[in-house]
Design an enzyme around this catalytic site. Structure first.
Site, PDB file in Angstrom:
ATOM      1  N   GLU A 441      -5.592  -3.888   3.340  1.00  0.00           N
ATOM      2  CA  GLU A 441      -5.262  -4.880   1.872  1.00  0.00           C
ATOM      3  C   GLU A 441      -6.081  -5.920   1.931  1.00  0.00           C
ATOM      4  O   GLU A 441      -5.349  -7.204   2.036  1.00  0.00           O
ATOM      5  CB  GLU A 441      -3.756  -5.039   2.104  1.00  0.00           C
ATOM      6  CG  GLU A 441      -2.922  -3.654   1.644  1.00  0.00           C
ATOM      7  CD  GLU A 441      -1.614  -3.931   1.530  1.00  0.00           C
ATOM      8  OE1 GLU A 441      -0.982  -2.978   0.653  1.00  0.00           O
ATOM      9  OE2 GLU A 441      -0.905  -4.676   2.212  1.00  0.00           O
ATOM     10  N   GLU A 504      -0.668   5.491   4.003  1.00  0.00           N
ATOM     11  CA  GLU A 504       0.525   5.190   4.009  1.00  0.00           C
ATOM     12  C   GLU A 504       1.529   5.906   3.020  1.00  0.00           C
ATOM     13  O   GLU A 504       0.916   6.009   2.043  1.00  0.00           O
ATOM     14  CB  GLU A 504       0.870   3.504   3.585  1.00  0.00           C
ATOM     15  CG  GLU A 504       0.296   2.398   4.788  1.00  0.00           C
ATOM     16  CD  GLU A 504       0.748   1.123   4.434  1.00  0.00           C
ATOM     17  OE1 GLU A 504       1.489   0.634   3.696  1.00  0.00           O
ATOM     18  OE2 GLU A 504      -0.201   0.410   4.749  1.00  0.00           O
TER      19      GLU A 504
HETATM   20  C1  GAL Z   1       1.823  -1.822   2.185  1.00  0.00           C
HETATM   21  C2  GAL Z   1       1.117  -2.537   3.353  1.00  0.00           C
HETATM   22  C3  GAL Z   1       2.166  -2.365   4.526  1.00  0.00           C
HETATM   23  C4  GAL Z   1       3.576  -2.488   3.951  1.00  0.00           C
HETATM   24  C5  GAL Z   1       3.992  -1.792   2.968  1.00  0.00           C
HETATM   25  C6  GAL Z   1       5.567  -2.405   2.493  1.00  0.00           C
HETATM   26  O1  GAL Z   1       1.280  -2.014   0.910  1.00  0.00           O
HETATM   27  O2  GAL Z   1      -0.069  -2.028   3.679  1.00  0.00           O
HETATM   28  O3  GAL Z   1       1.646  -3.465   5.413  1.00  0.00           O
HETATM   29  O4  GAL Z   1       3.592  -4.128   3.551  1.00  0.00           O
HETATM   30  O5  GAL Z   1       3.180  -1.964   2.047  1.00  0.00           O
HETATM   31  O6  GAL Z   1       6.366  -2.044   3.576  1.00  0.00           O
HETATM   32 MG    MG Z   2       0.386  -6.203   2.945  1.00  0.00          MG
END
Ligand code: GAL
Ligand code: MG
Length: 987
Positions: A441, A504
């Site tokens: 990010e 993710e």
């Molecule tokens: C994503 C991010 C993670 C964490 C997650 C929310 O966007 O890459 O680091 O913040 O969201 O728990």
């Molecule tokens: Mg982040």
């Protein structure tokens, strides 16, 4: 310009990044790879002097570092984070920068930690050069030896080495370190984590000879023509006398498979190795490459690089390891510990990997920075694919201007490149690493291209990952986060030559995530979907003690930290101690299991989903369950179903007589689990209801008095409040079973994933239903008494939500059938959290037994891991202690539930697959509590019977529940359940 606000300055005096570590005096010592046993290494961890200056660098005493005796010192352990030792406060923020956005500058009020210790240099270091190595310091630091400047470095999660030979004295020496909490690096270290400072990884002294091995890059690949022939390429860099000589040996155990020799300097060696055992996460075969630096006949030093032969390729829009297409069954992991913050002890690293292996996980993304070096050794040895991610995130820019603000600003190029290059240089010899990740990010722009190019120049054998590179312009794959199931199906169907990866997904915050099954059905169906990493491995709660001395896990804001993101750090598959799995992890294990069974008429098909292992390592036991007992059992002959193939076998004949269950256990010990460990299981058939009491019928009497209606039989009595239309009392054997009467229930303590939907639920008043009686009638016949009640329920402000029509059929043997209908009152209701009834029993009704899914909780979109069976628990045991209390402990597909008190009196409820939960808490108590210590069980047993429980989804940071699974309430819905007063003496 100050060093810590100079974007172009990465360090002073830092030696080039490298992979090699500690020299050893002998080959066996090198191969044992125990730095502490080497005469050329000295660990400086321990109790150090510490002085904290919250006001900032301008307030550092002038006595530092030359005259440290004039400073008052406390003590602090190294490694550690100073915020966890009473200096400053732990601060949790996700996206928002903890300081004003003003790069490269930081506030003057920039806390400083001064560290100091004495040390003596071991005799074995005499006449050699001494390097000092810091494995991790947050954020930037200046090191001094005997009052003189030794070096300066940035980037918390990367090591730095400085040559301090010239600063050393014989005997006692003094090491001082000045650590700053904020720096220009802070803008690039905006990962979603606790912001903790200090020397958080090892500090050690390394002794090297003037003639020495500096670094080695060892690539152990396979020839892609056959994926059989090992290609070993070794580049070694040495320094010292021109006549030095290098010997490189590849060992398989005690056998030297290959030896190469070369003059030292910049040496390149290459060998073809015939059919080495290949490395994969399933088969972590490793070899030692021993490097010996030789002067004439004399060994100057030896080092060992442990390697695995494997090849990673992206082709045909898939990911191939050793020529075989694989799926990433991954998790995101923060290198974090609930007591020690970023100073993670070695046992905890190992525990995490062992646990992942036991839960069928095969990959870790080191979100969002390189981990402790020991982590990669463990992943190599135990078998875990790693996506190694650079220490880079600039997410906070989104609150300032736009995402690419930093990534596309050439002023940051040096910093981006430094972070990528140092990671590759440190980690590239690890077999476990299959991708490099540019970071997380941080937007996209010119700096990403520069970084990727610099990393490729150091290692071209691994693909590059970066999620913000949306068009995969410099990354080798498309990567997204939190795409919905329909979204990934669309990706799977796209005609694109590169794979699609979910870096993710399935945000595991609190209760949830739902739909793991649907994700994996799609991933298995489409080649282009190469899997993903759940966000995230563990909750990050920090222990805190309340006024009463009770411990609980704290999250953002609990330390007065601002700005904070509250409970967003509690979003893992494990509880903060990483020992107790959340039910989400149990579910993930089931979904990822390597053996899938499908059942047909009289047969079952066994599919092997391992990519490299056949099924001969498993014992498959089956049994048939009837009436809660095993009625038949057996063991299948060992099957050698090859990877990705299946075999169909007849079902044992007995399977027709009950619930058939089959489990797959390891038939030998492995480094990650003992023999007997279950990796997969399946069931086929239905669960039978619990035995029901049978009683003789006796005439029913009906009595009306003072607004109540009593219906009594032999040894039982029901009482209805005829003015409110509520069943308020039910006795059996003289024991009162009702504490609070039966009413409809449409509220659950919002889960983290309900955060958006719950706003709608509240808007419609589902959290505060009041009721109005529309009609109350009863009728007595020879065979039953029927009580019919119609009530209307709604919350203030809004129109009522529903009409509830109940018909109690009370039979002379004590059985009561409740047939009920929910009728929506208007057509603007959102999808619901649940639809059912609730009542309370006195708190001493604290034992339950049920037939249905268990033993752990299950929800409509999270129930694959809960087996059908007969289960027994105490009410307290069914509670899942989420760190922020919320809806928990429901059980899907229940056909009977019994709630009893110690004397064996209770209620048996039967239905056609309902959901239930029982708690010492009301949904309102669960809703109100923000931490576990605020939740004290009442003297009650709350019973919730749901004709429908709403799904979970993962909407805290991902998609809502699937449209087709949402609990819409647009048409009347009805159910019918049977209640029987239960007395153990009557069974
Ligand atoms: C994503 C991010 C993670 C964490 C997650 C929310 O966007 O890459 O680091 O913040 O969201 O728990
Ligand atoms: Mg982040």
């Amino acid at each position: 310009m100050r060093d810590y606000e100079n974007l172009d300055l990465m360090h002073r005096n830092r030696l080039p990044a490298r992979a090699l570590f500690v020299p050893y005096a002998t080959v066996p010592a090198a191969r044992a790879m125990r730095p502490l046993a080497s005469p050329y290494y000295r660990l400086l961890n321990g109790s150090w002097d510490f002085h904290y200056i919250p006001q900032g660098p301008a307030h550092v005493p002038a006595a530092f570092p030359e005259n440290c005796g004039a400073i008052c010192w406390d003590k602090i352990p190294v490694p550690s984070n100073w915020q966890l030792h009473g200096y400053g406060i732990p601060h949790y923020t996700n996206v928002q920068y903890p300081i004003p956005y003003d790069p490269p500058y930081v506030p003057d009020e920039n806390p400083v930690g001064l560290y100091r210790r004495d040390f003596t240099v071991p005799q074995s270091f005499d006449g050699r050069k001494t390097l000092i190595r810091f494995d991790g310091v947050d954020s930037v630091y200046y090191a001094y030896v005997n009052g003189q400047f030794a070096g300066f470095s940035k980037v918390p999660h990367m090591p730095a080495e400085f040559d301090i030979t010239k600063l050393l004295m014989s005997g006692e020496n003094e090491l001082c370190v000045k650590v700053l909490q904020w720096s220009d690096g802070t803008y690039l270290e905006d990962q979603d984590k606790w912001r903790l400072s200090g020397i958080f990884r090892d500090v050690g002294l390394i002794s090297v000879c003037e003639n020495r091995l500096i670094d080695a890059q060892v690539d152990a690949l396979l020839d892609t023509a056959d994926y059989e022939t090992g290609l070993l390429s070794i580049k070694v860099q040495t320094e010292g006398n021109p006549g030095l000589h290098l010997r490189v040996t590849l060992f398989d155990g005690e056998t030297a498979l290959w030896t190469g020799e070369s003059p030292a300097g910049e040496a390149s060696l290459f060998a073809q190795i015939k059919s080495p055992l290949r490395w994969t996460a399933e088969t972590p075969n490793l070899y030692d490459v021993v490097l010996e630096l030789i002067d004439g006949e004399a060994l100057i030093e030896a080092q060992c690089v442990r390697v695995g032969f494997r090849t990673v390729e992206i082709k045909n829009r898939q990911l191939y390891v050793n020529g075989v297409s694989i799926k990433i069954k991954g998790v995101n992991r923060h290198d974090f510990h609930h007591e020690f913050g970023s100073a993670v002890p070695a046992e905890a690293l190992k525990n995490d990997i062992l646990m992942m292996k036991r839960y069928n996980i095969n990959a870790v993304r080191t979100s969002h920075y390189p981990n402790d070096v020991r982590f990669y050794d463990l992943c190599d040895a135990l078998g875990m694919y790693v996506i190694d991610e650079a220490d880079l995130e600039s997410h906070g820019v989104v609150a300032v201007k736009h995402y690419d603000l930093i990534a596309d600003d050439p002023a940051f190029e040096t910093a981006f490149v430094d972070r990528g290059v140092r990671m590759v240089a440190r980690d590239r010899n690890h077999a476990s690493i299959i991708f490099w990740s540019l970071g997380n990010e941080s937007g996209f722009g010119c700096n990403c291209f520069a970084m990727a190019a610099a990393m490729r120049a150091l290692d071209a054998t691994r693909p590059i990952h970066y999620e913000r590179d949306e068009q995969a312009l410099c990354a080798d794959m498309y990567s997204r986060m939190y795409t919905s199931v329909p979204g990934i199906i669309e990706q799977g169907q796209l005609d694109n030559d590169r794979p699609f990866f979910l870096c993710e997904y399935a945000h595991a915050m609190g209760q949830g995530p739902g739909n793991l099954k649907e994700y994996w059905d799609a991933i298995y169906q489409y080649d282009r979907l190469i899997g993903g990493c759940v966000w995230e491995w563990a909750d990050h709660g920090l222990f805190k003690t309340d006024e009463k001395g009770e411990k609980y896990y704290a999250y953002g804001g609990d330390f007065g930290d601002q700005p904070n993101d509250g409970v967003f750090c509690i979003d893992g598959l494990c509880y903060p101690d990483r020992k107790r799995p959340h039910t989400a992890l149990m579910e993930y294990k089931k979904i990822l299991e390597p053996v899938k069974f499908t059942f047909g008429a009289g047969q079952m098909t066994i599919k092997n989903l391992w990519a490299f292992t056949d099924l001969s390592c498993l014992t498959m036991r089956w049994r048939v369950v009837r009436g809660g007992e095993t009625s038949a059992q057996g063991v299948l002959p060992t099957l050698s179903v090859a990877p990705y193939t299946s075999e169909t076998l007849p079902l044992p004949a007995e399977a027709a007589n009950g619930l058939f269950e089959i489990t797959c256990e390891l038939n030998h010990d492995t480094p990650w689990a003992p023999r007997g460990h279950e990796v997969a299981w399946a069931q086929h058939g239905q669960v039978e209801p619990l035995p029901a009491p049978e009683r003789a019928a006796a005439p029913l009497t009906v009595q009306e008095c003072c607004g109540a209606l009593c219906v009594c039989g032999d040894d039982f009595c029901l009482k209805f409040d005829a003015k409110q239309g509520v069943l308020t009392s039910w006795t059996k054997a003289g024991v009162e079973m009702i504490k609070e009467g039966i009413r409809p229930s449409m509220w659950r303590a919002p889960t983290d994933n309900d955060v958006h939907a719950a706003k709608e639920w509240r808007k419609q008043g589902l959290d505060r239903l009041q009721s109005r009686l529309e009609s109350f009638t009863f009728e007595q016949s020879d065979s039953e008494v029927t009580v019919e009640i119609v009530t209307v329920h709604g919350g203030y402000i809004r129109r009522p939500a529903l009409k509830f029509c109940q018909a109690y059929h009370i039979f002379p043997d004590g059985k009561v059938t409740l047939s009920a209908a929910f009728i929506p009152y208007h057509d603007e209701l959102p999808y619901l959290p649940r639809l059912g009834i609730r009542f309370q029993m006195p708190g001493w009704f604290d034992q339950i037994a049920w037939a249905g899914r268990g033993p752990h909780e299950s929800y409509p979109d999270k129930k694959e891991s809960a087996r059908l069976g007969w289960w027994r628990q105490s009410v307290a045991e069914t509670h899942e202690p989420y760190i922020r209390p919320q809806e928990n402990g429901s059980h899907e597909d229940t056909v009977s539930l019994r709630v009893t008190c110690g004397q064996g009196v209770g209620l048996l409820i039967e239905g056609d697959g309902f959901a239930f939960s029982t708690h010492g808490y009301t949904p309102e108590m669960l809703t109100a509590a923000e931490h576990t210590n605020e939740l004290k069980p009442g003297d009650l047993t709350q019973v919730l019977l749901d004709a429908w429980m709403g799904p979970l989804g993962s909407n805290s940071c991902g998609p809502e529940p699937l449209e087709e699974q949402r609990l819409y309430f647009r048409e009347p819905r009805s159910f019918s359940w049977t209640f029987r007063p239960y007395f153990i003496r009557e069974m």
